[in-house]
Design a protein around this motif. Structure first.
Motif, PDB file in Angstrom:
ATOM      1  N   SER A 232      70.160   1.116  -0.672  1.00 20.68           N
ATOM      2  CA  SER A 232      70.194  -0.265  -1.151  1.00 20.68           C
ATOM      3  C   SER A 232      69.501  -0.420  -2.495  1.00 20.68           C
ATOM      4  CB  SER A 232      69.522  -1.190  -0.129  1.00 20.68           C
ATOM      5  OG  SER A 232      68.117  -0.901  -0.049  1.00 20.68           O
ATOM      6  N   GLY A 233      68.593   0.512  -2.796  1.00 20.73           N
ATOM      7  CA  GLY A 233      67.842   0.432  -4.049  1.00 20.73           C
ATOM      8  C   GLY A 233      66.484  -0.230  -3.903  1.00 20.73           C
ATOM      9  N   GLU A 234      66.192  -0.755  -2.724  1.00 22.19           N
ATOM     10  CA  GLU A 234      64.890  -1.378  -2.508  1.00 22.19           C
ATOM     11  C   GLU A 234      63.897  -0.333  -2.007  1.00 22.19           C
ATOM     12  OE1 GLU A 234      64.334  -4.444  -3.427  1.00 22.19           O
ATOM     13  OE2 GLU A 234      66.452  -4.666  -3.967  1.00 22.19           O
ATOM     14  N   GLY A 235      62.631  -0.470  -2.403  1.00 19.95           N
ATOM     15  CA  GLY A 235      61.604   0.472  -1.957  1.00 19.95           C
ATOM     16  C   GLY A 235      60.224   0.006  -2.342  1.00 19.95           C
ATOM     17  N   THR A 236      59.237   0.812  -2.014  1.00 23.83           N
ATOM     18  CA  THR A 236      57.843   0.541  -2.373  1.00 23.83           C
ATOM     19  C   THR A 236      57.197   1.836  -2.852  1.00 23.83           C
ATOM     20  OG1 THR A 236      57.115   0.906  -0.091  1.00 23.83           O
ATOM     21  CG2 THR A 236      57.545  -1.366  -0.737  1.00 23.83           C
ATOM     22  N   VAL A 237      56.147   1.694  -3.641  1.00 23.01           N
ATOM     23  CA  VAL A 237      55.396   2.854  -4.098  1.00 23.01           C
ATOM     24  C   VAL A 237      54.538   3.352  -2.937  1.00 23.01           C
ATOM     25  CG1 VAL A 237      53.624   3.691  -5.678  1.00 23.01           C
ATOM     26  CG2 VAL A 237      55.388   2.124  -6.508  1.00 23.01           C
ATOM     27  N   TYR A 238      54.830   4.562  -2.475  1.00 30.18           N
ATOM     28  CA  TYR A 238      54.067   5.156  -1.366  1.00 30.18           C
ATOM     29  C   TYR A 238      52.822   5.857  -1.896  1.00 30.18           C
ATOM     30  CZ  TYR A 238      53.080   7.807   2.880  1.00 30.18           C
ATOM     31  OH  TYR A 238      52.471   8.330   3.989  1.00 30.18           O
ATOM     32  N   GLU A 261      59.026   5.146  -1.367  1.00 25.32           N
ATOM     33  CA  GLU A 261      59.573   5.075  -0.011  1.00 25.32           C
ATOM     34  C   GLU A 261      60.719   4.076  -0.028  1.00 25.32           C
ATOM     35  OE1 GLU A 261      57.664   5.703   4.082  1.00 25.32           O
ATOM     36  OE2 GLU A 261      57.329   3.571   3.638  1.00 25.32           O
ATOM     37  N   LEU A 262      61.934   4.565   0.166  1.00 21.09           N
ATOM     38  CA  LEU A 262      63.110   3.711   0.149  1.00 21.09           C
ATOM     39  C   LEU A 262      63.180   2.882   1.428  1.00 21.09           C
ATOM     40  CD1 LEU A 262      65.739   6.239  -1.257  1.00 21.09           C
ATOM     41  CD2 LEU A 262      64.438   4.510  -2.512  1.00 21.09           C
ATOM     42  N   ALA A 263      63.895   1.778   1.353  1.00 23.14           N
ATOM     43  CA  ALA A 263      64.034   0.904   2.522  1.00 23.14           C
ATOM     44  C   ALA A 263      64.658   1.641   3.692  1.00 23.14           C
ATOM     45  CB  ALA A 263      64.882  -0.313   2.144  1.00 23.14           C
ATOM     46  N   GLU A 264      65.444   2.684   3.394  1.00 22.30           N
ATOM     47  CA  GLU A 264      66.108   3.453   4.465  1.00 22.30           C
ATOM     48  C   GLU A 264      65.149   4.396   5.182  1.00 22.30           C
ATOM     49  OE1 GLU A 264      68.895   1.656   1.866  1.00 22.30           O
ATOM     50  OE2 GLU A 264      67.237   3.002   1.376  1.00 22.30           O
ATOM     51  N   HIS A 287      62.568  -1.725  -7.387  1.00 28.63           N
ATOM     52  CA  HIS A 287      64.021  -1.757  -7.243  1.00 28.63           C
ATOM     53  C   HIS A 287      64.628  -0.672  -8.121  1.00 28.63           C
ATOM     54  CE1 HIS A 287      67.908  -3.577  -6.277  1.00 28.63           C
ATOM     55  NE2 HIS A 287      68.242  -3.359  -7.537  1.00 28.63           N
ATOM     56  N   LEU A 288      65.685  -0.075  -7.633  1.00 31.59           N
ATOM     57  CA  LEU A 288      66.343   1.047  -8.297  1.00 31.59           C
ATOM     58  C   LEU A 288      67.072   0.605  -9.563  1.00 31.59           C
ATOM     59  CD1 LEU A 288      67.457   4.032  -8.222  1.00 31.59           C
ATOM     60  CD2 LEU A 288      69.346   3.097  -6.850  1.00 31.59           C
ATOM     61  N   GLU A 289      66.952   1.431 -10.600  1.00 37.40           N
ATOM     62  CA  GLU A 289      67.775   1.306 -11.794  1.00 37.40           C
ATOM     63  C   GLU A 289      68.246   2.701 -12.177  1.00 37.40           C
ATOM     64  OE1 GLU A 289      66.049  -0.639 -15.126  1.00 37.40           O
ATOM     65  OE2 GLU A 289      65.571  -2.490 -14.029  1.00 37.40           O
ATOM     66  N   PHE A 290      69.256   2.750 -13.037  1.00 31.88           N
ATOM     67  CA  PHE A 290      69.715   4.020 -13.574  1.00 31.88           C
ATOM     68  C   PHE A 290      69.535   3.970 -15.087  1.00 31.88           C
ATOM     69  CE2 PHE A 290      71.801   3.662  -9.517  1.00 31.88           C
ATOM     70  CZ  PHE A 290      71.672   4.936  -8.992  1.00 31.88           C
ATOM     71  N   GLN A 291      68.852   4.974 -15.614  1.00 37.86           N
ATOM     72  CA  GLN A 291      68.535   4.991 -17.036  1.00 37.86           C
ATOM     73  C   GLN A 291      69.183   6.205 -17.686  1.00 37.86           C
ATOM     74  OE1 GLN A 291      64.253   5.128 -18.279  1.00 37.86           O
ATOM     75  NE2 GLN A 291      64.756   3.158 -19.193  1.00 37.86           N
ATOM     76  N   SER A 292      69.742   5.985 -18.868  1.00 38.03           N
ATOM     77  CA  SER A 292      70.396   7.067 -19.603  1.00 38.03           C
ATOM     78  C   SER A 292      69.451   7.639 -20.647  1.00 38.03           C
ATOM     79  CB  SER A 292      71.660   6.554 -20.290  1.00 38.03           C
ATOM     80  OG  SER A 292      72.599   6.120 -19.334  1.00 38.03           O
ATOM     81  N   TYR A 293      69.482   8.948 -20.790  1.00 33.38           N
ATOM     82  CA  TYR A 293      68.661   9.654 -21.771  1.00 33.38           C
ATOM     83  C   TYR A 293      69.578  10.568 -22.586  1.00 33.38           C
ATOM     84  CZ  TYR A 293      64.814   8.235 -18.706  1.00 33.38           C
ATOM     85  OH  TYR A 293      63.927   7.514 -17.947  1.00 33.38           O
ATOM     86  N   ASP A 294      69.313  10.630 -23.868  1.00 31.87           N
ATOM     87  CA  ASP A 294      70.045  11.543 -24.754  1.00 31.87           C
ATOM     88  C   ASP A 294      71.553  11.327 -24.666  1.00 31.87           C
ATOM     89  OD1 ASP A 294      67.500  12.650 -25.152  1.00 31.87           O
ATOM     90  OD2 ASP A 294      67.816  14.113 -23.545  1.00 31.87           O
TER      91      ASP A 294
END
Length: 309
Positions: A232-238, A261-264, A287-294
């Motif tokens: 889902s992209g939801e999580g917390t810093v473990y 730690e993902l919600a799953e 929350h999850l994001e996708f980042q592009s590099y180079d």
């Protein structure tokens, strides 16, 4: 490295006044010397000396400091003098610290059941020193470790740190390319999903156990068949660490590396972006994001949920 008696400034003079003052008084080890800790130490170090086993076992001498550690909760008995010393250095801009070396002297062996006590003194503060890391002061503490009903001296541990103001570092005009992940037949599906901005978790089709990172077989039941579940992209810093040094090419410290730690229910290592590294905390919702590099590398990263809002 430079420095000498002439390098002592006003701050150095104030710091020198703390030499000989107590840093900890009547400290007590959290646990008696015990065989489980000895066994774990020997396994980690690959030490198979028979002297550390059996009914007449002794503790490895190099474990001396281990019996005095306070863990995350710390120790009682720490004096105000050491905190004052570190505070003076912080106020002067020497906010970074690195352990440089330690020295140990062994007087008598510690054995299972020994109750450990210790006292720590600020043994020395160096003149101002300039190193590749920056300019600061070496602070050496000496801990006398005692044990047994007679509180006999068992050993001495000297620990030296450098408290310093980080040197300014010039950035290269062109940032080096980030390292590429190793893609193989076991994890290729994960990286294909990332390219499509989908975070896929493996799921065992036999027992439905989720697993991350990707593996060729289920670590719960051993079955080889699996499908995927999109996170889902939801999580917390473990848990997390803040990287300051060394400055690897293509990375600009300080930055936070977190175990998310993902919600799953599974956990993965990634970066927390958009939040100052000193504001990252355990339990922080992300929350999850996708980042592009180079222009060609896509990586899953996480942003604090309030930043998303």
């Amino acid at each position: 490295m430079s420095g000498g008696p002439e390098a002592i400034d006003e701050l150095g003079t104030r710091l020198k006044a703390y030499e000989g003052r107590a840093a900890a008084v009547a400290g007590q080890g959290k646990d008696p010397v015990n065989l489980p800790m000895i066994r774990h130490w020997c396994e980690a170090m690959g030490d198979t000396n028979p002297a550390y086993e059996g009914p007449d076992a002794m503790a490895p001498p190099t474990m001396l400091q281990a019996w005095t550690m306070g863990g995350l909760s710390g120790h009682t008995g720490r004096s105000a003098a050491f905190d004052e010393l570190l505070g003076l250095l912080d106020d002067a801009g020497c906010t970074s610290v690195v352990a440089t070396d330690c020295e140990q002297e062994y007087v008598r062996p510690l054995r299972p059941g020994d109750e450990v006590t210790f006292d720590t003194v600020i043994e020395s503060v160096s003149e101002r020193k300039t190193t590749k890391l920056g300019t600061g002061y070496f602070v050496t503490t000496r801990t006398d470790v005692r044990a047994g009903p007679d509180h006999a001296l068992s050993g001495t541990h000297r620990f030296r740190i450098l408290k310093y103001a980080p040197a300014a570092r010039s950035r290269p005009k062109e940032q080096p390319r980030r390292p590429r992940p190793v893609v193989n037949r076991d994890n290729a599906g994960f990286w294909e999903g990332v390219e499509q901005h989908r975070l896929l978790i493996q799921r065992c089709t036999s027992c439905t156990t989720l697993r991350f990172p990707w593996l060729p077989g289920c670590n719960a039941c051993g079955a080889l068949d699996w499908d995927t579940l999109e996170a889902s992209g939801e999580g917390t810093v473990y848990s997390y660490v803040v990287m300051h040094h060394p400055p690897f090419p293509a990375f600009a410290p300080p930055y936070a590396v977190a175990l998310i730690e993902l919600a799953e229910g599974v956990r993965m290592i990634s970066n927390v972006i958009g939040t100052p590294c000193d504001k990252v905390r355990i339990g922080l919702p992300v929350h999850l994001e996708f980042q592009s590099y180079d222009d060609e590398l896509v990586l899953p990263v996480f942003r604090a949920r309030e930043e998303v809002a």
